[in-house]
Design a protein around this motif. Sequence first.
Motif, PDB file in Angstrom:
ATOM      1  N   TRP B  30       0.791  -1.233   0.000  1.00 41.46           N
ATOM      2  CA  TRP B  30       0.000   0.000   0.000  1.00 41.46           C
ATOM      3  C   TRP B  30       0.815   1.270   0.000  1.00 41.46           C
ATOM      4  O   TRP B  30       0.303   2.325  -0.326  1.00 41.46           O
ATOM      5  CB  TRP B  30      -0.956  -0.009   1.193  1.00 41.46           C
ATOM      6  N   HIS B  88      -1.639   0.747   6.455  1.00 41.82           N
ATOM      7  CA  HIS B  88      -2.940   0.343   5.909  1.00 41.82           C
ATOM      8  C   HIS B  88      -3.623  -0.642   6.860  1.00 41.82           C
ATOM      9  O   HIS B  88      -4.825  -0.775   6.857  1.00 41.82           O
ATOM     10  CB  HIS B  88      -2.707  -0.305   4.545  1.00 41.82           C
ATOM     11  N   ALA B 125       3.017   8.330  -2.081  1.00 40.82           N
ATOM     12  CA  ALA B 125       3.201   9.555  -2.848  1.00 40.82           C
ATOM     13  C   ALA B 125       4.676   9.883  -3.067  1.00 40.82           C
ATOM     14  O   ALA B 125       5.007  10.793  -3.794  1.00 40.82           O
ATOM     15  CB  ALA B 125       2.529  10.713  -2.119  1.00 40.82           C
TER      16      ALA B 125
ATOM     17  N   ARG C 521      -7.306  11.599   6.900  1.00 47.68           N
ATOM     18  CA  ARG C 521      -6.951  10.479   6.023  1.00 47.68           C
ATOM     19  C   ARG C 521      -6.647   9.233   6.856  1.00 47.68           C
ATOM     20  O   ARG C 521      -6.957   8.126   6.437  1.00 47.68           O
ATOM     21  CB  ARG C 521      -5.788  10.909   5.169  1.00 47.68           C
ATOM     22  N   ASN C 525      -8.305   5.660   6.618  1.00 46.58           N
ATOM     23  CA  ASN C 525      -7.309   4.749   6.076  1.00 46.58           C
ATOM     24  C   ASN C 525      -7.081   4.976   4.586  1.00 46.58           C
ATOM     25  O   ASN C 525      -7.067   4.035   3.790  1.00 46.58           O
ATOM     26  CB  ASN C 525      -7.742   3.291   6.340  1.00 46.58           C
ATOM     27  N   SER C 527      -4.737   7.400   1.595  1.00 44.14           N
ATOM     28  CA  SER C 527      -3.428   8.031   1.482  1.00 44.14           C
ATOM     29  C   SER C 527      -3.588   9.477   1.038  1.00 44.14           C
ATOM     30  O   SER C 527      -4.625   9.855   0.514  1.00 44.14           O
ATOM     31  CB  SER C 527      -2.583   7.311   0.434  1.00 44.14           C
ATOM     32  N   CYS C 528      -2.543  10.260   1.241  1.00 36.64           N
ATOM     33  CA  CYS C 528      -2.559  11.575   0.617  1.00 36.64           C
ATOM     34  C   CYS C 528      -1.208  11.861   0.005  1.00 36.64           C
ATOM     35  O   CYS C 528      -0.212  11.233   0.317  1.00 36.64           O
ATOM     36  CB  CYS C 528      -3.005  12.666   1.577  1.00 36.64           C
ATOM     37  N   SER C 529      -1.217  12.818  -0.926  1.00 38.27           N
ATOM     38  CA  SER C 529       0.019  13.190  -1.600  1.00 38.27           C
ATOM     39  C   SER C 529       0.910  13.924  -0.595  1.00 38.27           C
ATOM     40  O   SER C 529       0.475  14.237   0.510  1.00 38.27           O
ATOM     41  CB  SER C 529      -0.306  14.105  -2.769  1.00 38.27           C
ATOM     42  N   GLU C 530       2.131  14.204  -1.023  1.00 40.24           N
ATOM     43  CA  GLU C 530       3.046  14.891  -0.118  1.00 40.24           C
ATOM     44  C   GLU C 530       2.467  16.221   0.340  1.00 40.24           C
ATOM     45  O   GLU C 530       2.721  16.675   1.443  1.00 40.24           O
ATOM     46  CB  GLU C 530       4.394  15.130  -0.810  1.00 40.24           C
ATOM     47  N   LEU C 535      -5.351  10.936  -2.002  1.00 45.85           N
ATOM     48  CA  LEU C 535      -4.820  10.257  -3.176  1.00 45.85           C
ATOM     49  C   LEU C 535      -5.862   9.319  -3.768  1.00 45.85           C
ATOM     50  O   LEU C 535      -6.436   8.492  -3.064  1.00 45.85           O
ATOM     51  CB  LEU C 535      -3.594   9.448  -2.749  1.00 45.85           C
ATOM     52  N   ARG C 537      -7.100   6.256  -6.323  1.00 47.33           N
ATOM     53  CA  ARG C 537      -6.502   4.947  -6.612  1.00 47.33           C
ATOM     54  C   ARG C 537      -5.728   4.985  -7.918  1.00 47.33           C
ATOM     55  O   ARG C 537      -4.657   4.424  -8.038  1.00 47.33           O
ATOM     56  CB  ARG C 537      -7.601   3.884  -6.689  1.00 47.33           C
ATOM     57  N   PHE C 547      -7.318   3.614  -2.063  1.00 43.63           N
ATOM     58  CA  PHE C 547      -6.756   2.285  -1.879  1.00 43.63           C
ATOM     59  C   PHE C 547      -7.493   1.504  -0.797  1.00 43.63           C
ATOM     60  O   PHE C 547      -7.180   0.355  -0.542  1.00 43.63           O
ATOM     61  CB  PHE C 547      -5.260   2.362  -1.592  1.00 43.63           C
ATOM     62  N   THR C 548      -8.442   2.133  -0.169  1.00 42.05           N
ATOM     63  CA  THR C 548      -9.291   1.405   0.764  1.00 42.05           C
ATOM     64  C   THR C 548     -10.638   1.181   0.084  1.00 42.05           C
ATOM     65  O   THR C 548     -11.324   2.151  -0.255  1.00 42.05           O
ATOM     66  CB  THR C 548      -9.440   2.195   2.076  1.00 42.05           C
TER      67      THR C 548
END
Lengths: 323, 170, 667
Positions: B30, B88, B125, C521, C525, C527-530, C535, C537, C547-548
């Motif tokens: 992930w 994750h 990222a 986030r 669960n 993701s995020c960008s920098e 984010l 998928r 992604f969840t």
Amino acid sequence: MTREKPKIAFYWCASCGGCEEAVVDVAEQILDVVAAADIVFWPVALDFKRSDVEQMPDGSILATFLNGAIRTSEQEEMAGLLRRKSKYLVAFGSCSHLGGIPGLANFFTRESILQAVYFDAPTTENPDRVMPGLPLNDRHGELTLPYFSDRVRSLDQVVEVDYYVPGCPPQPKIVTRAVLTLLGEHPPTKGSVLAPDEALCTECPRKDSKPDKIALKAFRRPQEIQIDETQCLLAQGLLCLGPATRAGCEARCVEGNMPCTGCCGAPGRVREQGAKALSAIASLIDSQDESEIDQILATIPDPAGTFYRYSLPASLIHNKRGV
Amino acid sequence: MPNAIESVSGNGQVSTEVAEPRIVGFFCTWCTYLAADLAGTSRIKYAPNVRVIRVMCSGRIDPQFVLDAFAHGADGVLIGGCHPGDCHYQQGNYNCLRRARLLKRVLEQFGIEEERFRLEWISAAEGDRVRVVIDDMVEKLRKLGPLQLKRGPALVRGGSGEQVPQEVGV
Amino acid sequence: MPDAHNPDTPPRIGVYVCHCGTNIAATIDVPALAEYAAGLPDVVVAREYKYMCSDPGQELIRQDIREHNLTRIVVASCSPLMHEPTFRGALVRAGINAFFLQMVNIREHVSWVHTNKEEATAKAKDLVRAAVRRVRLHKPLEKRRVEIKPEVLVVGGGIAGIHAALTIANSGKHVYLVERQPTIGGHMALFDKTFPTLDCAACILTPKMTAVGSHPNITLWTYAEVAAVEGYVGNYKVKVRHKPRYIVEDLCIGCQECVEACVYKEGRWADEFNLGLSKRKPIYLPFPQAVPQKVLIDPEACIEFKSHKCKKTCVEACGERKAIDFKQEASTEEIDVGSIIVSTGFKTFAAHRNACYGYGVYPNVYTSLEVERLVNASGPTSGEIVLRDGTTPKMVGIIHCVGSRDHNTNRWCSKVCCMYSLKLAHLIRERTGAEVYNFYIDMRTPGKGYEEFYDRLLDEGVHFIRGRVAEVADWPIHPSEEGKLVIRAEDTLAGFVRRIPVDMVVLSVGLEPQSDARDVRRLFNISCSEEGWFLERHPKLAPVSTFTDGVFIAGACQGPKDIPDSVAQAGAAAAEAMALADAKYVELEPYTAHVIEDACSGCKTCLTICPYTAIAFVEETKKARVNEVLCKGCGTCAATCPSGSIEQNLFEDQEIFEEVEGLLAYA
């Protein structure tokens, strides 16, 4: 007409002698063994010479129980000889099985060991700088000392091994069962370890006292705490390797209020006892912070010596290609 | 050039070739595996020395895998997981961290230099961080040379330092 | 045909190497790789093909499985996260288990990141060899089916959340809409007009807000926040925390008689909705069109909370309705939902961070959002554009890209600022007749009718100066600059530095992730960008998925977006959530762990580390057992089990050992 009894042999290599005691510990059950088999070679107890073994036909010994690790050229030669003469060669005890305590010497080079023993140890008095020397010719002919090799090896790293009897030393029950099994009609699968294939917690008398979750802020050494005689030792912060160690000893050390140190090696599904024990122990650490984790781990002074106490020579890394 | 292997080729010329470090990577699906995918889609270029094994979570990485890799010729092992707090699976990366900290000490006792075993948190990222980490690790391992498994030099502290002759006991 | 499912049958492996056009073939010697694979143990066929993922490519695999009785397949192509489902499908259609596949990522991890063909090919060979060794051990696995709860949670009640909630509710499914402010509406509710059509924001937004408030399928919770999320796709358990507004919502009818009756006759506290440009009372309605039409009390301002000695004229005014409750406390509610749409929006760049532009120093330097309120008919000045001293500006400068496209602050383009700056320029000029100067770096107007709007502004006589503004200052060097703010900027088209004296400066602030985006986030669960944008998928193929599974994103929380884009994305997220709900069940990956009962010693180490409490100790057997419904398949227990008695499907110890050793078993 009396059928000839099967022949068995015992031998020792780099070992402390405890495994020999273990054979004697079989006590009156030794009579069952004697009744079932002839002991044809047992240097520690009976006066046989190497030449007696050499004269036996190849494969004429049903089973040789060889204890101790292999360090010198003499041990390697004897292992080879007994291999030839025996139908089953059994690695007996931790040293023969995994390298054992003598195997911890593999953390050091051969030179540094000799250096320590002949020059540096505080108890060494050696003004003439005497060292194990080169071949010497005297009236008996050329005399040589066995070569002290660079590494300690387990028996199966030197010759093919049929079975393993684990333990430091193996417990009488395991020994008797192993001997009688081999004398019986249905020998186990080659390569088997002749002990139960599960971890020690199964037979630990303190199993029920183990909590569902353990979270430790420090590991303890037995001398540091008053050990509760009823509670799971891991829950008390002691490094008990029982979860990663093969059962069969009936948790003798735990009975004696001391943690399991892992002498029986890993159960069959595990490749490397040390790595698995390490993984399980690390999971008990109660912290998510790297520096606190390090502080907690600092309470384990010698991790490699702890997790690989009996199995360093048999470890994956020791068998690295090209080393 | 500490890790140069000198060989004499057919025409008698001495050639010097640098043994390239081989690194096994264990990347969690992930975060770090995705970061490596992102490095790909971003066409970021980095050293080709790492071979990646994908696991669902860095928590899946058994110390046995790391030791197996070293035993089979890896010069380095790189573990990549989600940043602390970002797993994750909530906790897997912390379990990975605890294990790795203990394993690192064991590896050092085995004579495996600390540069050879690396745990990095790389989020999905951070494609460029894959490059930074891999290039840095490859460079360090090039300097170290192939894995040797150095053993402890002295058993007795403050020993005489007198050297044992090599031929002893032969 | 050999029984692919019988572990004793020697594996018959097919290896398929993809060129991916030139994406792979340009950097990897594909024929050499296929030839190498053909020579590996148990490999029966090895082929190369231009596009393995295409229909003919998949057909190639299916045909070989049937003709050569293949039992295991290795595909060397792109990332498994891209096409694993595609190739698993091909296996299933050819009659073998989907999990007899191993993919080798020779695109993202090899051809796209390396340049030397020899090295890249060598790496690809290692990876293929490892996959061939690993795939031999693959066992047949079945995906697990779990039911999907039809309810959907939408987090954030801006235009994206509103649109998503209404779309789903209109389909007959129940929606929980959670908004942390006391009203829904988000940023859009602040605007007077929207670009480029200049239609009234309130006219298009208010009906939607009202619809949300009255929709039978929507449970609207404002002044509430998501506190915890547990579970998995189709079955999320969500805890929602209600903040106390000190008003019993069910009893308040929004008459505002209490506000009228408050002991404070005038507002004294900064009105959040008007960004502090006006004052409100301790008891207030956020803005006239707020949904729900329920007042709230600010405990920091209310006398009753400070001294308990207020005359409580509000309570008196409320009378029989008894809607005011000074003792109200925060409460938590738990709901079950099948999917979640996160539409938590953005915040604007804090203009004082760019000190050169004098925000917070010179009173007549405004942010664009403040000016949105000033031009708004329901704003603090009823739509009259006046400075803080009440005068009407005659010269106005609008500075673009404040907190955007700037290496010192934010590097990204905020996408909406050019257009809203044009809108504000138009409105200011229209209402005040002022000379308006736009200072821009590049004018970015892609979008339907956007460029035409720019053209219109050029015709309206608005001035455009291409160049980044160096500073805004009040130091006159010419009599015409007396009492004015001077904008100093390089005019890059004319090639000299200009000084433009103005009465009002508007800073077109950029869009940023919410300050708590990282906490949010983690909660879901995802993701995020920098930078902190959530984010997706896949940027192109799965733009609202994360992604969840079962968590979708919509609106500006994913990146700067204007209203049309936010609404479109919200619709897409709603469609995804509805598709999930209508499918009624979902298939979960079978990567769960299980305990080998005979081997387990009952040491409980796994119980300590499982984050989902999916492992229980069974008293009767004194052994551990994994609850596969709770298990999410991280495999941590398998790595931890000291006796090797836990296996993770598709990531069994032996499979990984084979992969490790395969990688290192160089030819």
